[in-house]
Design a protein around this motif. Structure first.
Motif, PDB file in Angstrom:
ATOM      1  N   VAL A 190       1.146  -1.026  -0.066  1.00  0.00           N
ATOM      2  CA  VAL A 190       0.229  -0.276  -0.395  1.00  0.00           C
ATOM      3  C   VAL A 190       1.151   0.901  -0.073  1.00  0.00           C
ATOM      4  N   ASP A 191       2.203   0.830   1.167  1.00  0.00           N
ATOM      5  CA  ASP A 191       2.790   2.485   0.456  1.00  0.00           C
ATOM      6  C   ASP A 191       3.180   2.661  -0.657  1.00  0.00           C
ATOM      7  N   LYS A 192       3.618   1.529  -1.726  1.00  0.00           N
ATOM      8  CA  LYS A 192       3.981   1.858  -3.235  1.00  0.00           C
ATOM      9  C   LYS A 192       3.146   2.267  -3.660  1.00  0.00           C
ATOM     10  N   LEU A 193       1.833   2.191  -3.547  1.00  0.00           N
ATOM     11  CA  LEU A 193       0.936   2.507  -4.242  1.00  0.00           C
ATOM     12  C   LEU A 193       0.359   3.863  -3.788  1.00  0.00           C
ATOM     13  N   LEU A 194       0.198   4.538  -2.393  1.00  0.00           N
ATOM     14  CA  LEU A 194       0.110   5.127  -2.503  1.00  0.00           C
ATOM     15  C   LEU A 194       1.490   6.765  -3.373  1.00  0.00           C
ATOM     16  N   ILE A 195       1.873   6.408  -3.235  1.00  0.00           N
ATOM     17  CA  ILE A 195       3.444   7.130  -3.252  1.00  0.00           C
ATOM     18  C   ILE A 195       3.326   7.543  -5.420  1.00  0.00           C
ATOM     19  N   TYR A 196       2.863   5.972  -5.492  1.00  0.00           N
ATOM     20  CA  TYR A 196       2.618   6.171  -7.323  1.00  0.00           C
ATOM     21  C   TYR A 196       1.395   6.981  -7.432  1.00  0.00           C
ATOM     22  N   LEU A 197       0.113   6.868  -6.608  1.00  0.00           N
ATOM     23  CA  LEU A 197      -0.900   7.600  -6.938  1.00  0.00           C
ATOM     24  C   LEU A 197      -0.369   9.441  -6.864  1.00  0.00           C
ATOM     25  N   ASN A 198       0.320   9.362  -6.059  1.00  0.00           N
ATOM     26  CA  ASN A 198       0.703  11.187  -6.290  1.00  0.00           C
ATOM     27  C   ASN A 198       1.246  11.438  -7.262  1.00  0.00           C
ATOM     28  N   SER A 199       2.617  10.220  -7.560  1.00  0.00           N
ATOM     29  CA  SER A 199       3.217  11.057  -8.367  1.00  0.00           C
ATOM     30  C   SER A 199       2.788  11.136  -9.745  1.00  0.00           C
ATOM     31  N   SER A 200       2.390   9.949 -10.092  1.00  0.00           N
ATOM     32  CA  SER A 200       1.257  10.103 -11.522  1.00  0.00           C
ATOM     33  C   SER A 200      -0.243  10.424 -12.049  1.00  0.00           C
ATOM     34  N   TYR A 201       0.021  11.533 -10.755  1.00  0.00           N
ATOM     35  CA  TYR A 201      -1.453  12.651 -10.422  1.00  0.00           C
ATOM     36  C   TYR A 201      -2.763  12.090 -11.098  1.00  0.00           C
ATOM     37  N   ASN A 202      -2.592  10.925 -10.474  1.00  0.00           N
ATOM     38  CA  ASN A 202      -3.628   9.419 -10.139  1.00  0.00           C
ATOM     39  C   ASN A 202      -5.125  10.271  -9.774  1.00  0.00           C
ATOM     40  N   ARG A 203      -6.146  10.337  -9.912  1.00  0.00           N
ATOM     41  CA  ARG A 203      -7.389  11.143  -9.465  1.00  0.00           C
ATOM     42  C   ARG A 203      -8.042  10.165  -9.026  1.00  0.00           C
ATOM     43  N   SER A 204      -8.444   9.030  -9.030  1.00  0.00           N
ATOM     44  CA  SER A 204      -9.852   7.820  -9.190  1.00  0.00           C
ATOM     45  C   SER A 204      -9.622   7.760  -7.651  1.00  0.00           C
ATOM     46  N   LEU A 205     -10.844   8.429  -7.196  1.00  0.00           N
ATOM     47  CA  LEU A 205     -11.480   8.209  -6.244  1.00  0.00           C
ATOM     48  C   LEU A 205     -11.549   6.630  -5.624  1.00  0.00           C
ATOM     49  N   ASN A 206     -12.032   6.027  -6.150  1.00  0.00           N
ATOM     50  CA  ASN A 206     -11.711   4.430  -6.066  1.00  0.00           C
ATOM     51  C   ASN A 206     -10.205   3.836  -5.558  1.00  0.00           C
ATOM     52  N   ARG A 207      -9.424   4.294  -6.503  1.00  0.00           N
ATOM     53  CA  ARG A 207      -8.284   3.446  -6.171  1.00  0.00           C
ATOM     54  C   ARG A 207      -7.191   4.304  -4.980  1.00  0.00           C
ATOM     55  N   HIS A 208      -7.578   5.533  -4.915  1.00  0.00           N
ATOM     56  CA  HIS A 208      -7.558   6.549  -3.382  1.00  0.00           C
ATOM     57  C   HIS A 208      -8.113   5.784  -2.060  1.00  0.00           C
ATOM     58  N   SER A 209      -9.483   5.774  -2.253  1.00  0.00           N
ATOM     59  CA  SER A 209     -10.333   5.047  -0.786  1.00  0.00           C
ATOM     60  C   SER A 209     -10.034   3.832  -0.673  1.00  0.00           C
ATOM     61  N   ARG A 210      -9.185   2.751  -1.702  1.00  0.00           N
ATOM     62  CA  ARG A 210      -9.121   1.771  -1.296  1.00  0.00           C
ATOM     63  C   ARG A 210      -7.512   1.380  -0.493  1.00  0.00           C
ATOM     64  N   ALA A 211      -7.279   2.533  -0.882  1.00  0.00           N
ATOM     65  CA  ALA A 211      -5.020   2.413  -0.483  1.00  0.00           C
ATOM     66  C   ALA A 211      -5.963   2.617   1.070  1.00  0.00           C
ATOM     67  N   LEU A 212      -6.332   4.039   1.577  1.00  0.00           N
ATOM     68  CA  LEU A 212      -6.922   4.301   3.100  1.00  0.00           C
ATOM     69  C   LEU A 212      -7.005   3.565   3.048  1.00  0.00           C
ATOM     70  N   LEU A 213      -8.381   2.380   2.700  1.00  0.00           N
ATOM     71  CA  LEU A 213      -9.082   1.266   3.390  1.00  0.00           C
ATOM     72  C   LEU A 213      -8.243   0.525   4.003  1.00  0.00           C
ATOM     73  N   LEU A 264      -0.558  14.536  -1.604  1.00  0.00           N
ATOM     74  CA  LEU A 264      -1.068  15.360  -2.162  1.00  0.00           C
ATOM     75  C   LEU A 264      -1.557  16.461  -2.380  1.00  0.00           C
ATOM     76  N   ILE A 265      -1.378  17.555  -1.289  1.00  0.00           N
ATOM     77  CA  ILE A 265      -1.720  18.819  -1.120  1.00  0.00           C
ATOM     78  C   ILE A 265      -1.313  19.218  -2.065  1.00  0.00           C
ATOM     79  N   ASP A 266      -0.255  18.863  -2.232  1.00  0.00           N
ATOM     80  CA  ASP A 266       1.035  19.748  -3.278  1.00  0.00           C
ATOM     81  C   ASP A 266       0.921  19.695  -4.402  1.00  0.00           C
ATOM     82  N   SER A 267      -0.273  18.403  -4.931  1.00  0.00           N
ATOM     83  CA  SER A 267      -0.162  18.199  -6.465  1.00  0.00           C
ATOM     84  C   SER A 267      -1.763  18.690  -6.826  1.00  0.00           C
ATOM     85  N   ASN A 268      -2.598  18.939  -5.286  1.00  0.00           N
ATOM     86  CA  ASN A 268      -3.548  19.882  -5.973  1.00  0.00           C
ATOM     87  C   ASN A 268      -3.411  21.139  -5.283  1.00  0.00           C
TER      88      ASN A 268
END
Length: 411
Positions: A190-213, A264-268
């Motif tokens: 999940v740590d690698k996924l969180l970094i990837y979601l921000n570095s790739s500017y992925n805005r998918s709520l589904n992916r973010h919510s799954r990782a946070l869950l 996430l704050i920086d990317s937005n």
């Protein structure tokens, strides 16, 4: 006498047939051995001994054989329980307790149980990959990792040589440690996924919510485990170790969530946060220092237990390996810190570009290709963002444009 003679003659007959078959097929056997040796040597040179052992282990289906052996063994024990009048009326809990005790009373039985634990861990890891929508994981196979850990713990604690009650307690303790290792494996995913979601500017709520869950599940699991062991177990070497490991798991998840939030704050944000790299580095360093302190506590706890409670060569080897690995990590961390510090000092010593110079330059930073509102001027008269130049200096002491080399005294 006659029966013994028949047994010996039948054994000799089988041996004769085996030797005859080997003799007739000696060339095929020799070629097979040579081919196998060459394949193993080539695989060893390319991928290493551990990958070779793992590949052959699964190719020969040894885990399946061990699981089948252990399952048949448990079935035999169940049949014995159902036919023995003295222990026929055991409760369900007593039956499970009896099967677990008998299921790890020999080295082969421990290997069979290890194979089952590996299978369960593999499936749990696959489930979380499905939850996180991850196709591949670069790290070591989850089942293999936890199987090795369980085997080492069984050897270290002398599981097969303990009396039934102590064996059950030690088995419970070892499985609990494997469960914490499984948590750590899931956190890495999940740590690698969180970094990837921000570095790739992925805005998918589904992916973010799954990782946070999943992060939330890890926090709840670690806190619950910590509460249970502190509530229902007296102070012991195992209690201190499990408590420290659960706290380390909490620290890792909280650090990951903090870094994720900052990125996430920086990317937005409409403006670029120049010191975000330093912020992330210091947060991770703070978490690593806390983890290192707890690992030192664990090592001291292990040494005390080895000296005053239960010694052993296996335990001593494991302790030395852990201490060496953590000291090596600390040295690497300190080396990176010194390197970053030197780079920061060099960059800060460079002159800042004035607004007039920036307007005359009228170009983007050659490292990040972003507009420059502030910049540092190198000795070769090139303009870069301060933070970008610092990141570059972490890697090499050359100008990114003209590749002029700078020694430690100047930039």
């Amino acid at each position: 006498m006659i029966l013994n003679t028949v047994i010996i003659l039948s054994t000799l007959l089988q041996s004769f047939i085996l030797l005859k078959t080997l003799l007739l097929n000696r060339f095929n056997v020799t070629n097979l051995i040579r081919t196998g040796y060459n394949h193993a040597q080539e695989f060893l040179n390319n991928f290493g001994i551990f990958n070779l052992v793992e590949t052959e282990w699964f190719r020969l289906k040894i885990p399946s054989v061990l699981r089948m052996f252990w399952a048949i063994r448990v079935l035999i024990q169940i049949l014995y329980l159902s036919t023995n009048e003295e222990i026929k009326n055991l409760t369900f809990f007593e039956t499970v307790k009896y099967l677990l005790i008998k299921g790890c009373n020999t080295c082969t039985a421990v290997l069979g149980m290890t194979s089952f634990i590996s299978y369960f861990c593999d499936n749990i890891g696959a489930f979380f990959q499905w939850v996180l929508l991850i196709d591949e994981v670069d790290d070591l196979n989850c089942g293999v990792l936890n199987a090795v850990l369980f085997t080492i713990l069984a050897m270290q604690s002398g599981l097969t040589g303990l009396d039934p009650e102590n064996r059950l307690i030690k088995l419970y303790q070892n499985v609990h440690l494997v469960f914490i290792s499984l948590q750590d494996y899931i956190h890495k995913m999940v740590d690698k996924l969180l970094i990837y979601l921000n570095s790739s500017y992925n805005r998918s709520l589904n992916r973010h919510s799954r990782a946070l869950l999943v992060c939330g599940c890890l926090i709840v699991t670690a806190v619950t485990s910590l509460h249970l062991v502190l509530s229902y177990h007296s102070v012991s070497h195992w209690l201190l170790a499990v408590s420290a490991l659960n706290i380390i798991s909490l620290i890792k998840v909280l650090v990951s969530l903090t870094v994720y939030s900052i990125l996430l704050i920086d990317s937005n944000s409409s403006t670029h946060w120049e010191n975000i790299d330093d912020s992330v580095y210091y947060i991770k360093s703070f978490g690593s220092i806390l983890e290192f302190c707890f690992y030192i506590f664990l090592s001291l706890n292990d040494v005390y237990n080895w000296v005053f409670v239960s010694g052993g060569v296996t335990r001593a080897i494991v302790i030395c390996s852990q201490v060496y690995y953590k000291v090596y990590q600390a040295r690497e961390g300190w080396r990176i810190f010194i390197k970053r510090r030197k780079a920061a000092i060099k960059v800060e010593s460079l002159p800042d570009a004035t607004s007039i110079q920036l307007s005359e330059f009228d170009d983007v930073c050659a490292i990040c290709y972003q507009q420059m509102r502030s910049a540092k001027i190198t000795n070769c008269n090139h303009y870069f963002h301060s933070e970008c130049l610092r990141k570059w200096k972490y890697i090499q002491d050359e100008c990114p444009l003209c590749h002029s080399y700078y020694d430690n005294a100047e930039m």
